[in-house]
Design a protein around this motif. Sequence first.
Motif, PDB file in Angstrom:
ATOM      1  N   CYS A   1      -3.921  -9.094  -2.767  1.00  0.00           N
ATOM      2  CA  CYS A   1      -4.606 -10.201  -2.087  1.00  0.00           C
ATOM      3  C   CYS A   1      -3.853 -11.510  -2.293  1.00  0.00           C
ATOM      4  O   CYS A   1      -3.650 -12.286  -1.356  1.00  0.00           O
ATOM      5  N   SER A   2      -3.440 -11.761  -3.536  1.00  0.00           N
ATOM      6  CA  SER A   2      -2.675 -12.966  -3.845  1.00  0.00           C
ATOM      7  C   SER A   2      -1.347 -12.975  -3.103  1.00  0.00           C
ATOM      8  O   SER A   2      -0.928 -13.998  -2.544  1.00  0.00           O
ATOM      9  N   ASN A   3      -0.689 -11.835  -3.067  1.00  0.00           N
ATOM     10  CA  ASN A   3       0.599 -11.720  -2.400  1.00  0.00           C
ATOM     11  C   ASN A   3       0.479 -11.992  -0.908  1.00  0.00           C
ATOM     12  O   ASN A   3       1.283 -12.732  -0.321  1.00  0.00           O
ATOM     13  N   PHE A   4      -0.533 -11.415  -0.275  1.00  0.00           N
ATOM     14  CA  PHE A   4      -0.737 -11.612   1.155  1.00  0.00           C
ATOM     15  C   PHE A   4      -1.086 -13.066   1.458  1.00  0.00           C
ATOM     16  O   PHE A   4      -0.628 -13.629   2.463  1.00  0.00           O
ATOM     17  N   ALA A   5      -1.869 -13.681   0.599  1.00  0.00           N
ATOM     18  CA  ALA A   5      -2.219 -15.095   0.786  1.00  0.00           C
ATOM     19  C   ALA A   5      -0.963 -15.956   0.759  1.00  0.00           C
ATOM     20  O   ALA A   5      -0.803 -16.879   1.583  1.00  0.00           O
ATOM     21  N   TRP A   6      -0.062 -15.668  -0.180  1.00  0.00           N
ATOM     22  CA  TRP A   6       1.190 -16.435  -0.250  1.00  0.00           C
ATOM     23  C   TRP A   6       1.977 -16.284   1.045  1.00  0.00           C
ATOM     24  O   TRP A   6       2.557 -17.251   1.558  1.00  0.00           O
ATOM     25  N   GLU A   7       2.010 -15.069   1.588  1.00  0.00           N
ATOM     26  CA  GLU A   7       2.770 -14.827   2.822  1.00  0.00           C
ATOM     27  C   GLU A   7       2.156 -15.529   4.023  1.00  0.00           C
ATOM     28  O   GLU A   7       2.880 -15.931   4.938  1.00  0.00           O
ATOM     29  N   ILE A   8       0.847 -15.678   4.041  1.00  0.00           N
ATOM     30  CA  ILE A   8       0.221 -16.460   5.104  1.00  0.00           C
ATOM     31  C   ILE A   8       0.704 -17.903   5.046  1.00  0.00           C
ATOM     32  O   ILE A   8       1.093 -18.497   6.061  1.00  0.00           O
ATOM     33  N   VAL A   9       0.708 -18.468   3.844  1.00  0.00           N
ATOM     34  CA  VAL A   9       1.065 -19.879   3.673  1.00  0.00           C
ATOM     35  C   VAL A   9       2.547 -20.118   3.947  1.00  0.00           C
ATOM     36  O   VAL A   9       2.916 -21.116   4.582  1.00  0.00           O
ATOM     37  N   TRP A  10       3.421 -19.204   3.502  1.00  0.00           N
ATOM     38  CA  TRP A  10       4.856 -19.446   3.637  1.00  0.00           C
ATOM     39  C   TRP A  10       5.509 -18.693   4.795  1.00  0.00           C
ATOM     40  O   TRP A  10       6.612 -19.052   5.227  1.00  0.00           O
ATOM     41  N   GLY A  11       4.844 -17.658   5.317  1.00  0.00           N
ATOM     42  CA  GLY A  11       5.420 -16.920   6.436  1.00  0.00           C
ATOM     43  C   GLY A  11       4.845 -17.293   7.783  1.00  0.00           C
ATOM     44  O   GLY A  11       5.472 -17.050   8.816  1.00  0.00           O
ATOM     45  N   VAL A  12       3.652 -17.896   7.766  1.00  0.00           N
ATOM     46  CA  VAL A  12       2.962 -18.198   9.018  1.00  0.00           C
ATOM     47  C   VAL A  12       2.767 -19.698   9.207  1.00  0.00           C
ATOM     48  O   VAL A  12       3.046 -20.248  10.279  1.00  0.00           O
ATOM     49  N   ILE A  13       2.284 -20.388   8.172  1.00  0.00           N
ATOM     50  CA  ILE A  13       1.985 -21.816   8.278  1.00  0.00           C
ATOM     51  C   ILE A  13       3.256 -22.625   8.007  1.00  0.00           C
ATOM     52  O   ILE A  13       3.828 -22.536   6.921  1.00  0.00           O
ATOM     53  N   PRO A  14       3.724 -23.401   8.978  1.00  0.00           N
ATOM     54  CA  PRO A  14       4.937 -24.190   8.741  1.00  0.00           C
ATOM     55  C   PRO A  14       4.659 -25.359   7.796  1.00  0.00           C
ATOM     56  O   PRO A  14       3.503 -25.792   7.678  1.00  0.00           O
TER      57      PRO A  14
END
Length: 224
Positions: free
Chosen positions: A51-64
Amino acid sequence: MFDQLVNTRDYSTIELLLFGVGCYMWVIVYALYIKEIRRGAAIGMPVFAACSNFAWEIVWGVIPPSTDMGPLLVWAYRAWFLLDLYIISGVYRYGAVQIATPALVRNFKSMVVITTLGMTVLYYFFKSGGYDTSIGATSAYIAQMFISVLYLILLLRHQKHVWQSLPISWLRMIGTGLNTIFLFLHYPHMYFLLSLGVMALIIDNVYIYLFIRGRRASHTAAVH
């Protein structure tokens, strides 16, 4: 051509190679995760670390903005996010077996959603508040500590209920190790970040040692 793919102005060639290879090794790890989930209908990653890992990817992979290391690394981050969509769905479907407390099992799926949303908020404000590096390294290694510690606990507690993969473990460790060498080259005075990298690497190696020792003990018991 190379200059169009990576940021050679702020990063040396060796730094880009170390970090780039480390990042794309994690892409391979994610692809292997998906293969194992499809084959075994089980999840091998600790659920709350996932869950933590996926949250990080949302912030750094999706949100500029994403990493400033160039498009090649931006797409590594995005590849993590896209592959992790399947992995987090596997966590949602199969991860409850890792939980021993009945009350938590009953609310497991809600907890996955709430934990992911909560960690996304934390990583977002960590990023927007200027506490992170331009590539998200500090928050990434905080997430990595979750993964490394909880992997070790998972190995010791739930070997009968989840799959464990030595190739994935080696690739995780090597990928993180290459990225940690990059940290020492590019951020030599960020001691908190460097400490996280070294600690995660040590824990990953302990995990591999215990994994191999457990496999050998099981093989010896089976022979006798």
